[in-house]
Design a protein around this motif. Structure first.
Motif, PDB file in Angstrom:
ATOM      1  N   GLY A   1      29.674  39.979  52.924  1.00  0.00           N
ATOM      2  CA  GLY A   1      29.885  38.917  53.910  1.00  0.00           C
ATOM      3  C   GLY A   1      29.784  37.532  53.315  1.00  0.00           C
ATOM      4  N   GLY A   2      29.666  37.446  51.962  1.00  0.00           N
ATOM      5  CA  GLY A   2      29.837  36.144  51.322  1.00  0.00           C
ATOM      6  C   GLY A   2      28.584  35.350  50.993  1.00  0.00           C
ATOM      7  N   GLY A   3      27.422  35.998  50.888  1.00  0.00           N
ATOM      8  CA  GLY A   3      26.197  35.252  50.552  1.00  0.00           C
ATOM      9  C   GLY A   3      26.307  34.551  49.203  1.00  0.00           C
ATOM     10  N   LEU A   4      26.688  35.307  48.161  1.00  0.00           N
ATOM     11  CA  LEU A   4      26.842  34.698  46.827  1.00  0.00           C
ATOM     12  C   LEU A   4      28.001  33.708  46.845  1.00  0.00           C
ATOM     13  CD1 LEU A   4      26.453  37.602  44.194  1.00  0.00           C
ATOM     14  CD2 LEU A   4      25.102  35.515  44.298  1.00  0.00           C
ATOM     15  N   ASP A   5      29.091  34.114  47.497  1.00  0.00           N
ATOM     16  CA  ASP A   5      30.284  33.250  47.538  1.00  0.00           C
ATOM     17  C   ASP A   5      29.951  31.884  48.136  1.00  0.00           C
ATOM     18  OD1 ASP A   5      31.333  36.030  47.350  1.00  0.00           O
ATOM     19  OD2 ASP A   5      33.261  35.000  47.376  1.00  0.00           O
ATOM     20  N   LEU A   6      29.202  31.907  49.242  1.00  0.00           N
ATOM     21  CA  LEU A   6      28.873  30.636  49.903  1.00  0.00           C
ATOM     22  C   LEU A   6      27.947  29.782  49.029  1.00  0.00           C
ATOM     23  CD1 LEU A   6      28.872  28.696  52.296  1.00  0.00           C
ATOM     24  CD2 LEU A   6      27.098  30.097  53.377  1.00  0.00           C
ATOM     25  N   GLY A   7      26.942  30.412  48.422  1.00  0.00           N
ATOM     26  CA  GLY A   7      26.020  29.662  47.561  1.00  0.00           C
ATOM     27  C   GLY A   7      26.765  28.993  46.410  1.00  0.00           C
ATOM     28  N   PHE A   8      27.688  29.727  45.779  1.00  0.00           N
ATOM     29  CA  PHE A   8      28.453  29.157  44.657  1.00  0.00           C
ATOM     30  C   PHE A   8      29.416  28.079  45.154  1.00  0.00           C
ATOM     31  CE2 PHE A   8      27.594  31.148  40.537  1.00  0.00           C
ATOM     32  CZ  PHE A   8      26.626  32.067  40.911  1.00  0.00           C
ATOM     33  N   ASP A   9      29.962  28.298  46.330  1.00  0.00           N
ATOM     34  CA  ASP A   9      30.874  27.310  46.918  1.00  0.00           C
ATOM     35  C   ASP A   9      30.135  25.992  47.159  1.00  0.00           C
ATOM     36  OD1 ASP A   9      33.417  26.637  48.256  1.00  0.00           O
ATOM     37  OD2 ASP A   9      32.201  26.598  50.078  1.00  0.00           O
ATOM     38  N   ARG A  10      28.951  26.080  47.751  1.00  0.00           N
ATOM     39  CA  ARG A  10      28.163  24.858  48.032  1.00  0.00           C
ATOM     40  C   ARG A  10      27.741  24.168  46.726  1.00  0.00           C
ATOM     41  NH1 ARG A  10      27.943  22.784  53.143  1.00  0.00           N
ATOM     42  NH2 ARG A  10      25.885  21.932  52.707  1.00  0.00           N
ATOM     43  N   ALA A  11      27.637  24.959  45.643  1.00  0.00           N
ATOM     44  CA  ALA A  11      27.241  24.353  44.365  1.00  0.00           C
ATOM     45  C   ALA A  11      28.443  23.775  43.613  1.00  0.00           C
ATOM     46  CB  ALA A  11      26.511  25.383  43.503  1.00  0.00           C
ATOM     47  N   GLY A  12      29.620  23.812  44.240  1.00  0.00           N
ATOM     48  CA  GLY A  12      30.775  23.103  43.674  1.00  0.00           C
ATOM     49  C   GLY A  12      31.757  23.933  42.864  1.00  0.00           C
ATOM     50  N   TYR A  13      31.568  25.239  42.808  1.00  0.00           N
ATOM     51  CA  TYR A  13      32.474  26.082  42.007  1.00  0.00           C
ATOM     52  C   TYR A  13      33.853  26.186  42.670  1.00  0.00           C
ATOM     53  CZ  TYR A  13      28.593  27.704  39.079  1.00  0.00           C
ATOM     54  OH  TYR A  13      27.553  27.768  38.200  1.00  0.00           O
ATOM     55  N   ILE A  14      34.856  26.504  41.844  1.00  0.00           N
ATOM     56  CA  ILE A  14      36.222  26.664  42.352  1.00  0.00           C
ATOM     57  C   ILE A  14      36.480  28.165  42.516  1.00  0.00           C
ATOM     58  CG2 ILE A  14      38.666  26.143  41.938  1.00  0.00           C
ATOM     59  CD1 ILE A  14      37.041  23.602  41.755  1.00  0.00           C
ATOM     60  N   HIS A  15      36.638  28.580  43.751  1.00  0.00           N
ATOM     61  CA  HIS A  15      36.821  29.999  44.043  1.00  0.00           C
ATOM     62  C   HIS A  15      38.227  30.450  43.648  1.00  0.00           C
ATOM     63  CE1 HIS A  15      37.802  33.384  46.715  1.00  0.00           C
ATOM     64  NE2 HIS A  15      36.547  33.711  46.530  1.00  0.00           N
ATOM     65  N   LYS A  16      38.334  31.521  42.839  1.00  0.00           N
ATOM     66  CA  LYS A  16      39.667  32.020  42.451  1.00  0.00           C
ATOM     67  C   LYS A  16      40.059  33.225  43.283  1.00  0.00           C
ATOM     68  CE  LYS A  16      41.470  29.629  39.068  1.00  0.00           C
ATOM     69  NZ  LYS A  16      42.744  28.944  39.191  1.00  0.00           N
TER      70      LYS A  16
END
Ligand SMILES: C[S@@+](CC[C@H](N)C(=O)[O-])C[C@H]1O[C@@H](n2cnc3c(N)ncnc32)[C@H](O)[C@@H]1O
Length: 397
Positions: free
Chosen positions: A79-94
């Motif tokens: 459900g995106g726990g890691l995805d959201l944390g990395f997103d908030r830290a500025g990473y570019i999602h591929k």
């Protein structure tokens, strides 16, 4: 009188004894609960508790950072726990890969511009040729399924067909990103899995310098007892040397624990206070508060459950806080209209998500049990954020 009953669970046959008295009690509770729900649905109850306005905003625990140009591939996205944390830290999602279709819906409804592969045909990481991503990904993150190592499971490790570390390693070793971050349950640190960790994680990812560490969600402001282990690997010695294991930003002090207060004020005076569950949810002060017991993983215990209980010990802890951990409702209106026993506060999925560190603007697709499954399987986003932030610092010159 005792009656033997056989139940089949996970295809292993188990037997237990239950008295007629107990069975009748379970039937009575279940009937009462059905009737109460029916009455609530028909609007026959006055709302028993007013609709809560949470005090905790998990977005405050992970302020949005500027884009850092580090491209990230997400495996086992849930459900995106890691995805959201990395997103908030500025990473570019591929791209994200996840087997369960409803998780793909969750990710897409929150980030419509993301590329998300979900379901057996396109989301199964074991079927993907990772060559297509070579040269395009700086970091891979993922939480390979943890049931093989969970204390709630049978701890079969490598013999468990759900062990997906091999697939995580295959993606990393093919794409060769600058770094990876993998999360798992604490059970993996059990001495029983020492050989497994050496042989199937550290040795297989030998192109990386790896650091392994434990994180507690409440050390980062999340009002829950939740411990996880992280494996973070870097291709270069320089980044490895620069990486700092996240240190606590917050600390939880139980209400009324003056000794603890004193100790913390001496040693942790710079730490921000983690809220207890009642405070975080904006419930009235009853003179007692606490961290939530670990929210159950969607894959342990009963399927399709609307309970967040992980263990019988948890029941007492929820009870002491005056919070009802069963029959979680789809929203706060429904929860408030469906009174729980003993005047306890009934949870909604938004409340459970908040106790896991998800902000209200991250919404989940699916029925209540599917949402609780996604939440219970996730890394608390503020925890993921801290790892992501420090990895980014290590990768930046
Ligand atoms: C521990 S959960 C990951 C949670 C996620 N990291 C988060 O923070 O929300 C593991 C996920 O792996 C998924 N999974 C299991 N086998 C998979 C496979 N072969 N391919 C893709 N995903 C898989 C499960 O459906 C589950 O959602």
């Amino acid at each position: 009188m005792f009656v033997k009953q056989s139940v089949y669970k996970n295809s292993a046959r188990k037997e237990y004894d239950i008295t007629d008295e107990k069975r009748n009690e379970y039937r009575r509770i279940s009937k009462e609960s059905r009737l109460a729900k029916l009455a609530a649905e028909q609007g026959l109850h006055e709302a028993l508790h007013s609709i809560n306005i949470p005090l905790l905003n998990p977005n405050d625990l992970m302020p949005q950072l500027d884009k850092n140009n580090i491209s990230v591939l997400s495996l086992f996205s849930g459900g995106g726990g890691l995805d959201l944390g990395f997103d908030r830290a500025g990473y570019i999602h591929k791209a994200s890969y996840e087997l369960i279709p409803i998780c793909k819906e969750t990710l897409q409804q929150n980030r419509p511009h993301w590329t998300v592969f979900g379901g057996q045909d396109e989301g199964d990481v074991s079927k993907i040729n990772w060559e297509q991503y070579k040269g395009q990904i700086d970091l891979i993150h993922g939480g390979p399924p943890c049931q093989p190592f969970s204390i709630a499971g049978e701890q079969k490790g490598i013999d468990d067909e759900r062990n997906m570390w091999g697939e995580f390693n295959r993606a990393v070793n093919t794409i060769k990103p600058k770094a990876f971050a993998a999360e798992n349950v604490l059970g993996l640190l059990n001495p029983k899995f020492e050989n497994f960790v050496q042989k199937y994680i550290l040795d297989e990812l030998s192109g990386y310098k790896i650091v392994k560490f434990e994180m507690h969600a409440s050390d980062y402001g999340v009002p829950q007892i939740r411990k996880r282990v992280f494996f973070v690997g870097f291709r270069t010695k320089k980044s490895f040397a620069k990486f700092k294991i996240p240190t606590a930003t917050h600390s939880y002090t139980p209400l009324g624990d003056s000794q603890q207060n004193l100790t913390l004020s001496i040693f942790d005076n710079e730490l921000i206070k983690t809220m207890g569950v009642r405070e975080a949810l904006g419930l009235n002060d009853i003179g007692f508060d606490n961290l939530a017991p670990t929210i159950r993983s969607g894959f342990t215990g009963k399927r399709n459950t609307t309970s967040v209980l992980n263990s019988s010990a948890g029941q007492k802890s929820w009870g002491d806080m005056g919070v009802w951990p069963n029959g979680v409702q789809m929203n706060r209106n429904k929860a408030s209209a469906f009174p729980a026993k003993h005047d306890h506060f009934r949870l909604s999925v938004q409340d459970v998500a908040l106790i896991q560190g998800f902000p209200e603007n991250w919404t989940f697709a699916g029925a209540v049990y599917q949402i609780l499954g996604q939440i219970g399987n996730s890394v608390a986003p503020p925890v993921a954020y801290q790892v992501a932030k420090n990895v980014a610092l290590a990768l930046t010159d």
